[in-house]
Structures are given as structure tokens and as C-alpha cells.
Enzyme design. Structure first.
Site, mmCIF file in Angstrom:
data_model
loop_
_atom_site.group_PDB
_atom_site.id
_atom_site.type_symbol
_atom_site.label_atom_id
_atom_site.label_comp_id
_atom_site.label_asym_id
_atom_site.label_seq_id
_atom_site.Cartn_x
_atom_site.Cartn_y
_atom_site.Cartn_z
ATOM 1 C CD GLU A 1 -22.941 -0.491 -13.903
ATOM 2 O OE1 GLU A 1 -23.993 -0.434 -14.435
ATOM 3 O OE2 GLU A 1 -22.689 -1.726 -13.422
ATOM 4 C CD GLU B 1 -36.617 -0.114 -22.511
ATOM 5 O OE1 GLU B 1 -37.094 -1.206 -21.750
ATOM 6 O OE2 GLU B 1 -37.772 0.740 -22.953
ATOM 7 C CG LEU C 1 -31.996 0.021 -16.190
ATOM 8 C CD1 LEU C 1 -33.591 -0.442 -15.591
ATOM 9 C CD2 LEU C 1 -31.121 0.529 -14.971
ATOM 10 C CD GLN D 1 0.729 16.654 -23.301
ATOM 11 O OE1 GLN D 1 -0.371 16.281 -24.053
ATOM 12 N NE2 GLN D 1 1.426 17.711 -23.791
#
Length: 390
Positions: free
Chosen positions: A368, A133, A131, A341
Site C-alpha cells: 500500500e 506492475e 494497480l 531478541q
């Protein structure tokens, strides 16, 4: 347009428990042991994915008639959490593969499903999802890759970016422009990984997940038959967004798994590590921090499975998926930072997995749809609902 396949009711507890037990065995015996060494060396665990396919774990949310597991999404997500806790490259890879199968399974016609889906779900094939680009990330509707009709074929030209499994996938679900500018001129195609004219650039150099290749894909006049166009012409963006709703649950499950692994590592360390004559787990500051981290993991898991139950019931879950992705990935980042930590210099050392978990957690806030996009999705759903009630 064919509607998405309905999911069946949740299986009996014994069946679900057996599935989860299988996932835990595979994770413990096959996924976790080589993780650190292979991630450092940049080795993609292809044989692990073949094993997942053979054991039925690669196509869980899809129907058995096509080689899937016919499992509710909630149970698939539990398996995904286990795999991600063992190695994020594997958990995320399964999520991406599931995403790549979504357009065919949910919007392909019966003949297309029968022709290609069994091999994708149970044939040891691996998928990628195209999807994004170079100039179209969060603004997916602005994509420029174009598919032009030529007789009974489509000719695809353009470049896709940030493709997980780029260059090694056996098939790709590709979104390309077939019409006018804007969201209405995009269609979905199923493209073989070895199609002439399809090449992959050198994998990206990333701060984490060295074992998972991410690369640009170049489509130089790639020809595919019209039978590989999925869904209605010009409806590709709606197909992509539906896939992303489901995919965001997968990323949230991966985040829960990664956070759990980091917390387990830190907890075991503070029990062993002694300072001022006693284990540092005895100090209230350590205990309170562990309690907060554990509570956040459980809250994220509850949010995740609440959204999954909506999906399994066939109800809208766009906002809930965005909330789960937002909360679980942000909390995974917090857990991994705090785990380092708690472990001090040892946490910063590559001899322990905590620093790798921290580097890996960051990408989950990006893939996503960035977490800023998730906030836009949630706000839009809230405001649209408020306007509808006026």
C-alpha cells in the site's frame, strides 16, 4: 462521478462490543489454531474467508443494502486488528478484499452496485486489487497495462505484479490506461477472475506470508463490457488513490495486530524463562524494553483510530492515513525484532511464532505504498497546507 458512500455514526457500545467479541471468537477458534502449520506449508485458508463472509465480517464498512455490515471504519479496523493478531494472512487478506471492493462501492453507479456488490460482500467471493506492475510500483501513474475500446467492450492487455490473491481471486479491480500517458489517462475496471485471457504466473517465493499467494497477472486481450468500467473515464488514478488512503488504515491495523501478537508471545516467554535464579522478566532491561514496545503499540493504535474517525466523519485523512501506516508498520518491525531478541535462541527457532512474525512484519512496510512514499505523502500535505496559507 458518484461520490463515496457516507458512513453512519458509530453504533451503540453494545453492538460494537458484540462485533468485536465475534471477531475474537472466530480468531481464537478458526484463524489462530492452523496458522503456523498452514503458513509453513503455504496453504491459503480459503474456507476461513468463506466463514468470514457467512458471519458478516468480510464486508463490514459497506452498506447493509448491498450485503455489508454498515459499520464505521473504526470498528472495521478493530476487527482487522484481531484477525491479523491471529494470522496476518487472514487480516491482510480481508484488507485487500475491502480494497478491491472500494472502487465499485465508492464510485460505481447504482446499477453496478446492485448487480455485483452483494455477491462481493456476502457471497463468499474474494477480491484482488491490480494497480502495481513490473515497472510501475511507487510511480503508479506510469502503468502500461492498456484498455482499448472495441464497440461495447474494452480489451485489456498487460501485466500486473505483486497481486495479493493473484490467481485465486474471484474478481479484480484493475487500473488500466485508456488515454494519454500520465495520471489523467487511467480508468478502473471490474474484471472477473475467470475471464478468458486472464492468467496468473507462479506465485512469488517470499520471506513471509507463505499462505497468502502473491503473483503476476497477465491480461492477454481480456474483454470486459463497458458496464464494468467504474467511475468516469480517465479518473482511475484518483479512484485508486482514494482506495489507498483507506487501505493504508487497513495495513496499519494489521501492523498493530501483528505487533500485539509478538509482544504477547515475548511477554509470556520472559515470565516463564529463568536465568540467574529468577525469571528474566524481573530484570529492569527486560521490563523497560517491554514498556517501550507496549507504549508504541498503544500510540500507533491511537494514531490509527484518529485517522479512522476523520474518515468516518467524511473529512480529509490522506496525511493521517499515511502517518498511521508509517508509524504502525515501522513499530511492528521493531516489536518483532525485539521479541526475537528477548526470546534469544528460542525466538530464532521456527518452533515458536516470533520468527514468523518478524518475517511477516517486513512486508507491511512495503505494501500500500512503501514507508518512503508515506513520508512523501505526509510532507506534500504539510507543504501544500503551508503554501495555501500564504
Amino acid at each position: 462521478m458518484p461520490s463515496e458512500m457516507p458512513t453512519r455514526p458509530a453504533p451503540a457500545g453494545d453492538e460494537a462490543d458484540e462485533l468485536l467479541a465475534l471477531a475474537r471468537r472466530v480468531a481464537a477458534r478458526e484463524v489462530r489454531p492452523p496458522a503456523a502449520e498452514e503458513e509453513e506449508a503455504g496453504v491459503f485458508p480459503r474456507e476461513t474467508f468463506a466463514l468470514l463472509s457467512r458471519t458478516g465480517l468480510l464486508g463490514l464498512p459497506y452498506p447493509t443494502e448491498y450485503g455489508g455490515g454498515d459499520q464505521p471504519y473504526a470498528h472495521y479496523l478493530r476487527v482487522l486488528e484481531e484477525l491479523a493478531a491471529a494470522r496476518l494472512t487472514v487480516g491482510l487478506g480481508v484488507s485487500v478484499h475491502t480494497l478491491a471492493c472500494h472502487a465499485l462501492a465508492g464510485f460505481g453507479d447504482a446499477a453496478q452496485r446492485a448487480r455485483w456488490l452483494p455477491a462481493m460482500l456476502g457471497g463468499e467471493l474474494l477480491g484482488g486489487y491490480c494497480l502495481s506492475e513490473p515497472t510501475a510500483g511507487s510511480d503508479a501513474a506510469s502503468l502500461r497495462t492498456r484498455a482499448v475500446r472495441d464497440g461495447d467492450e474494452w480489451v485489456i492487455t498487460g501485466t500486473k505484479a505483486w497481486i495479493t490473491h493473484g490467481g485465486i481471486a474471484d474478481f479484480y479491480t484493475v487500473l488500466a490506461r485508456t488515454g494519454e500517458e500520465g495520471p489523467g489517462g487511467i480508468s478502473a475496471f471490474l474484471v472477473p477472475g475467470d475471464a478468458p485471457g486472464l492468467t496468473a504466473a507462479k506465485p512469488e517465493r517470499k520471506m513471509g506470508m507463505g499462505g497468502s499467494p502473491t503473483a503476476q497477472l497477465h491480461f492477454d486481450g481480456v474483454r470486459v463490457e463497458d458496464g464494468r468500467r467504474l467511475g468516469e473515464l480517465g479518473r482511475g488514478l484518483s479512484i485508486a488513490l482514494a482506495a489507498l488512503d483507506a487501505g493504508r488504515l487497513g495495513i496499519a491495523a494489521c501492523a498493530v495486530g501483528l505487533a500485539r501478537a509478538a509482544l504477547e508471545e515475548a511477554t509470556a516467554f520472559v515470565v516463564r524463562r529463568r536465568q540467574f535464579g529468577r525469571p528474566i522478566s524481573d530484570f529492569q532491561g527486560t521490563r523497560f524494553l517491554l514498556a517501550d514496545l507496549a507504549t508504541g503499540i498503544e500510540a500507533g493504535r491511537a494514531l490509527l483510530f484518529s485517522a479512522a474517525r476523520l474518515k468516518d466523519a467524511g473529512l480529509p485523512f490522506t496525511a493521517e492515513a499515511a502517518m498511521a501506516k508509517l508509524f504502525c508498520t515501522d513499530h511492528a518491525m521493531r516489536v518483532t525484532v525485539d521479541a526475537v531478541q528477548l526470546m534469544g535462541g528460542y525466538g530464532y527457532s521456527a518452533d515458536y511464532p516470533a520468527e514468523r512474525y518478524l518475517r511477516e512484519a517486513k512486508v507491511l512496510q512495503i505494501v500500500e505504498g512503501t514507508n518512503q512514499i508515506q513520508r512523501l505523502v505526509i510532507a506534500r500535505q504539510l507543504l501544500d497546507g503551508a503554501c495555501a496559507g500564504d
